[in-house]
Every structure is written in C-alpha cells, then in structure tokens.
Motif scaffolding. Structure first.
Motif, PDB file in Angstrom:
ATOM      1  N   ALA A  38       0.834  -1.203   0.000  1.00 45.51           N
ATOM      2  CA  ALA A  38       0.000   0.000   0.000  1.00 45.51           C
ATOM      3  C   ALA A  38       0.869   1.254   0.000  1.00 45.51           C
ATOM      4  O   ALA A  38       0.590   2.226  -0.708  1.00 45.51           O
ATOM      5  N   ARG A  39       1.934   1.231   0.779  1.00 37.89           N
ATOM      6  CA  ARG A  39       2.830   2.385   0.830  1.00 37.89           C
ATOM      7  C   ARG A  39       3.569   2.599  -0.487  1.00 37.89           C
ATOM      8  O   ARG A  39       4.016   3.714  -0.777  1.00 37.89           O
ATOM      9  N   LEU A  40       3.687   1.554  -1.277  1.00 40.16           N
ATOM     10  CA  LEU A  40       4.353   1.656  -2.574  1.00 40.16           C
ATOM     11  C   LEU A  40       3.389   2.048  -3.690  1.00 40.16           C
ATOM     12  O   LEU A  40       3.747   2.008  -4.860  1.00 40.16           O
ATOM     13  N   GLY A  41       2.172   2.416  -3.317  1.00 37.83           N
ATOM     14  CA  GLY A  41       1.239   2.952  -4.289  1.00 37.83           C
ATOM     15  C   GLY A  41       0.252   1.965  -4.860  1.00 37.83           C
ATOM     16  O   GLY A  41      -0.536   2.326  -5.746  1.00 37.83           O
ATOM     17  N   LEU A  42       0.268   0.730  -4.384  1.00 37.42           N
ATOM     18  CA  LEU A  42      -0.698  -0.264  -4.827  1.00 37.42           C
ATOM     19  C   LEU A  42      -1.920  -0.197  -3.901  1.00 37.42           C
ATOM     20  O   LEU A  42      -1.943   0.573  -2.947  1.00 37.42           O
ATOM     21  N   ALA A  43      -2.931  -0.984  -4.185  1.00 42.05           N
ATOM     22  CA  ALA A  43      -4.153  -0.935  -3.376  1.00 42.05           C
ATOM     23  C   ALA A  43      -4.551  -2.341  -2.966  1.00 42.05           C
ATOM     24  O   ALA A  43      -5.574  -2.871  -3.402  1.00 42.05           O
ATOM     25  N   ALA A  65      -5.882   3.566   7.221  1.00 39.15           N
ATOM     26  CA  ALA A  65      -5.100   4.791   7.095  1.00 39.15           C
ATOM     27  C   ALA A  65      -3.847   4.577   6.252  1.00 39.15           C
ATOM     28  O   ALA A  65      -3.327   5.516   5.642  1.00 39.15           O
ATOM     29  N   GLU A  66      -3.365   3.344   6.198  1.00 36.50           N
ATOM     30  CA  GLU A  66      -2.205   3.020   5.367  1.00 36.50           C
ATOM     31  C   GLU A  66      -2.583   2.833   3.893  1.00 36.50           C
ATOM     32  O   GLU A  66      -1.714   2.709   3.044  1.00 36.50           O
ATOM     33  N   GLY A  67      -3.881   2.766   3.596  1.00 35.25           N
ATOM     34  CA  GLY A  67      -4.309   2.554   2.221  1.00 35.25           C
ATOM     35  C   GLY A  67      -4.675   1.121   1.911  1.00 35.25           C
ATOM     36  O   GLY A  67      -4.829   0.757   0.743  1.00 35.25           O
ATOM     37  N   VAL A  68      -4.831   0.295   2.947  1.00 32.34           N
ATOM     38  CA  VAL A  68      -5.216  -1.104   2.764  1.00 32.34           C
ATOM     39  C   VAL A  68      -6.737  -1.197   2.613  1.00 32.34           C
ATOM     40  O   VAL A  68      -7.479  -0.593   3.395  1.00 32.34           O
ATOM     41  N   GLY A 291      10.356  -3.213  15.370  1.00 32.39           N
ATOM     42  CA  GLY A 291       9.033  -3.681  14.968  1.00 32.39           C
ATOM     43  C   GLY A 291       9.011  -4.142  13.518  1.00 32.39           C
ATOM     44  O   GLY A 291       9.948  -3.927  12.745  1.00 32.39           O
ATOM     45  N   ALA A 292       7.905  -4.782  13.156  1.00 32.46           N
ATOM     46  CA  ALA A 292       7.792  -5.378  11.830  1.00 32.46           C
ATOM     47  C   ALA A 292       7.583  -4.354  10.726  1.00 32.46           C
ATOM     48  O   ALA A 292       7.974  -4.576   9.578  1.00 32.46           O
ATOM     49  N   ILE A 293       6.949  -3.233  11.061  1.00 34.37           N
ATOM     50  CA  ILE A 293       6.604  -2.229  10.054  1.00 34.37           C
ATOM     51  C   ILE A 293       7.290  -0.925  10.427  1.00 34.37           C
ATOM     52  O   ILE A 293       7.030  -0.363  11.491  1.00 34.37           O
ATOM     53  N   PRO A 294       8.175  -0.411   9.569  1.00 34.79           N
ATOM     54  CA  PRO A 294       8.899   0.816   9.911  1.00 34.79           C
ATOM     55  C   PRO A 294       7.991   2.037   9.846  1.00 34.79           C
ATOM     56  O   PRO A 294       6.898   1.987   9.263  1.00 34.79           O
ATOM     57  N   PRO A 295       8.406   3.152  10.439  1.00 39.67           N
ATOM     58  CA  PRO A 295       7.631   4.385  10.315  1.00 39.67           C
ATOM     59  C   PRO A 295       7.401   4.741   8.847  1.00 39.67           C
ATOM     60  O   PRO A 295       8.282   4.533   7.999  1.00 39.67           O
ATOM     61  N   ARG A 296       6.253   5.290   8.552  1.00 41.63           N
ATOM     62  CA  ARG A 296       5.914   5.582   7.158  1.00 41.63           C
ATOM     63  C   ARG A 296       6.909   6.532   6.519  1.00 41.63           C
ATOM     64  O   ARG A 296       7.299   6.358   5.353  1.00 41.63           O
ATOM     65  N   ASP A 297       7.350   7.547   7.268  1.00 43.71           N
ATOM     66  CA  ASP A 297       8.258   8.530   6.668  1.00 43.71           C
ATOM     67  C   ASP A 297       9.643   7.952   6.380  1.00 43.71           C
ATOM     68  O   ASP A 297      10.386   8.479   5.550  1.00 43.71           O
ATOM     69  N   ALA A 298       9.976   6.839   7.029  1.00 40.15           N
ATOM     70  CA  ALA A 298      11.276   6.223   6.801  1.00 40.15           C
ATOM     71  C   ALA A 298      11.389   5.589   5.428  1.00 40.15           C
ATOM     72  O   ALA A 298      12.487   5.440   4.880  1.00 40.15           O
ATOM     73  N   VAL A 299      10.254   5.200   4.873  1.00 40.49           N
ATOM     74  CA  VAL A 299      10.272   4.508   3.573  1.00 40.49           C
ATOM     75  C   VAL A 299       9.519   5.295   2.497  1.00 40.49           C
ATOM     76  O   VAL A 299       9.349   4.814   1.384  1.00 40.49           O
ATOM     77  N   ALA A 300       9.130   6.526   2.820  1.00 37.63           N
ATOM     78  CA  ALA A 300       8.287   7.301   1.897  1.00 37.63           C
ATOM     79  C   ALA A 300       8.966   7.554   0.562  1.00 37.63           C
ATOM     80  O   ALA A 300       8.292   7.607  -0.491  1.00 37.63           O
TER      81      ALA A 300
END
Length: 304
Positions: A38-43, A65-68, A291-300
């Motif tokens: 989702a963060r990579l622009g897919l849905a 909120a993540e786009g899932v 944690g398993a999922i990094p902060p969103r801004d870290a991979v934006a």
C-alpha cells in the motif's frame, strides 16, 4: 489497477524487552507485506478475520489509514486479534512469542461471510499468502485455500507464496512440509527462505531450492539467502543478487519487506534482478527500525 488480495493474520505487536521502553503496534507476515505494498502505491486487499472489540477496531482503522482495502475482512462476534511479542538481542536478531491460539483469524472459515469473501477474492489478479497462513487452518481449510489459488491461476492470475515456516505453528516439520508441497502446484511466484527449506527439506542452496519449486510448477522463484542476498530463477535466467551488509536494529519483517519490494517492482515492469535489488533496499531500511513495520516517513521516498 492490479487487484491484489493478501490472505493472512494481523496481530497486535509488542516490541521490546521487560524493563525497556516498548512499542505497541501491529504486524504479521502477510499484513507486513500488505502495508508495504500500500505504501508503494498499490491498493491491496487484506483478507482475514477480526473481532468486534475495540482493539480490532483500532487495527482496522490503522490499516485503512495506510491505504489497505478492508472489504475482505470478516468479523467474529466473540474472538479478538492475536498478540505477539518481539525480543531482540544486541545484534538486532529477533525472537517471537505468540498468543494467537484463539484469535479471530483462525476462525475465518467458520464465519458465514467467508464464502462470499472467498468468491470476491477469486477475482484477484494476484493472491499473496504464506506458510504461516496455511498453519492457521486445518487440512480441509487448506484445501479451500488451494481451491482459491487454483481458480485465480486458471483465470490467468498470479499466486505468490512465501514458504514462511514457524515451527510452533505446526505439529512437526513433516506436517508443514506436506502442507507446503500440497499447495506448491498452485504457486506461480515462490519466495522461499533458504533456512526454512533446510529445516523442511534438508536443502539450503539457492539453485537446488529453486529447481524444486520449478518442478512443483512455479514459473519464478526467489530464494532469500539472508546476508548472502537472493537467488533469482526465472525463464530468462538466474541471478545471485547480493545485498549491503548492515548492522540491524531489529530484523523483524525483513523478509516481508523484501517480498513486497520484489512484487511491487515486478508489477511495475522491472526485471527480476532489479526487483530483487529493490527488495533488498526496502528490507534494509526496515531492519533499521524496531518492529515489523517501519515508520511511514522512513520509507516514503523508496520507490521501485
């Protein structure tokens, strides 16, 4: 847009040791992949079961909120989400403990809405699941998952499988190997880990592992080799794609991040070797955070 359905379990995550400052979040191998996609622009759509409790509601809100897409989530009237804890050592290597035996996700096939959700999922272009997904269910339910995968492949879709093996999810290694082997003919893209293949089949080198998955029916195989990188095998050839040596904070979710990066890059039209390099990049950033999922801004800024 390509319709991706990811089937698995999302859990509450506690990251930290007793006496330290811990973090409460969420995770689960398939969920980790879903959020990254989702963060990579897919849905992507996440198929699972949650409860009707406040924790389930907060999880669903966070994933949305993540786009899932949450349209394939069933609701159990009495069960709640599973829970797991992460402990890390001085080198960032993680160990897990789980409280998930009666989680809502395990009762997905017992819920009345599951049949309708499976019919919707059968329209997917890509189905993603893992060995942990299979471990949640009995043999009858595993066959139903196989039926779903077979339907998607017959329609021309892809079935992507990470042979993620957690021993505490199975009676023994033989049971896990048998379940994976039964599902293997439906897989078009296999993403096994060499360490798991060694435990289940006694083979640990990338070439032999890839050959075994090809013989089962996979068109494309990417064997995750840890610090050595990834062995990529597809109709156009084979590649050993190395990765940068890093000092991790927490290795949780590294393989899931790689899976998401590889799949997103392939769907974007990248060649297999380039997709593996991107998967390594995303995994490398993931292990620099707890944690398993990094902060969103870290991979934006990371894009295939």
């Amino acid at each position: 847009m390509t319709r991706i359905v990811a089937f698995g379990e999302g859990m509450i995550e506690i990251a930290g040791n007793i006496g330290s400052t811990g973090l409460i979040g969420y995770g689960g191998d398939v969920l980790n992949v879903t959020v990254a996609l989702a963060r990579l622009g897919l849905a992507p759509s996440f198929m699972t079961a949650l409860g009707v409790d406040v924790w389930s509601g907060e999880l669903a809100d966070a994933w949305a909120a993540e786009g899932v897409d949450l349209s394939l989530i069933a609701r159990h009237p009495d069960r709640v989400p599973g829970l797991y804890g992460i402990r890390t050592d001085a080198e960032g290597e993680r160990t897990f403990i789980y409280w998930r035996g009666v989680s809502a996700a395990r009762f997905f096939f017992q819920l009345a809405e599951s049949e309708a959700l499976l019919k919707q999922a059968a329209q997917a272009d890509v189905l993603f699941l893992s060995g942990i997904t299979l471990s949640l269910y009995n043999a009858a339910a595993q066959r139903r998952i196989g039926d779903l995968a077979e339907t998607i492949r017959e329609r021309g879709g892809q079935v992507v499988f990470d042979g993620n093996y957690r021993p505490n999810g199975w009676p023994d290694a033989r049971a896990a190997a048998d379940a994976f082997d039964a599902f293997a003919p439906y897989v078009s893209l296999a993403l096994p880990t060499a360490g798991d293949e060694q435990l289940l089949h006694g083979i640990g080198d990338g070439e032999t592992i890839a050959r075994r998955w090809h013989q089962a029916g996979a068109e494309e195989v990417v064997v995750k080799l840890g610090a050595e990188g990834a062995y990529v095998s597809h109709p156009g050839g084979t590649h050993l794609v190395t990765t940068e040596a890093l000092t991790p904070v927490d290795t949780t979710g590294a393989g899931d991040a790689f899976d998401a990066g590889y799949l997103a890059a392939r769907l974007a039209g990248r060649a297999p070797a380039a997709a593996a390099a991107f998967g390594h990049r995303l995994a490398g950033e993931t292990i620099m955070h707890r944690g398993a999922i990094p902060p969103r801004d870290a991979v934006a800024a990371i894009r295939p």
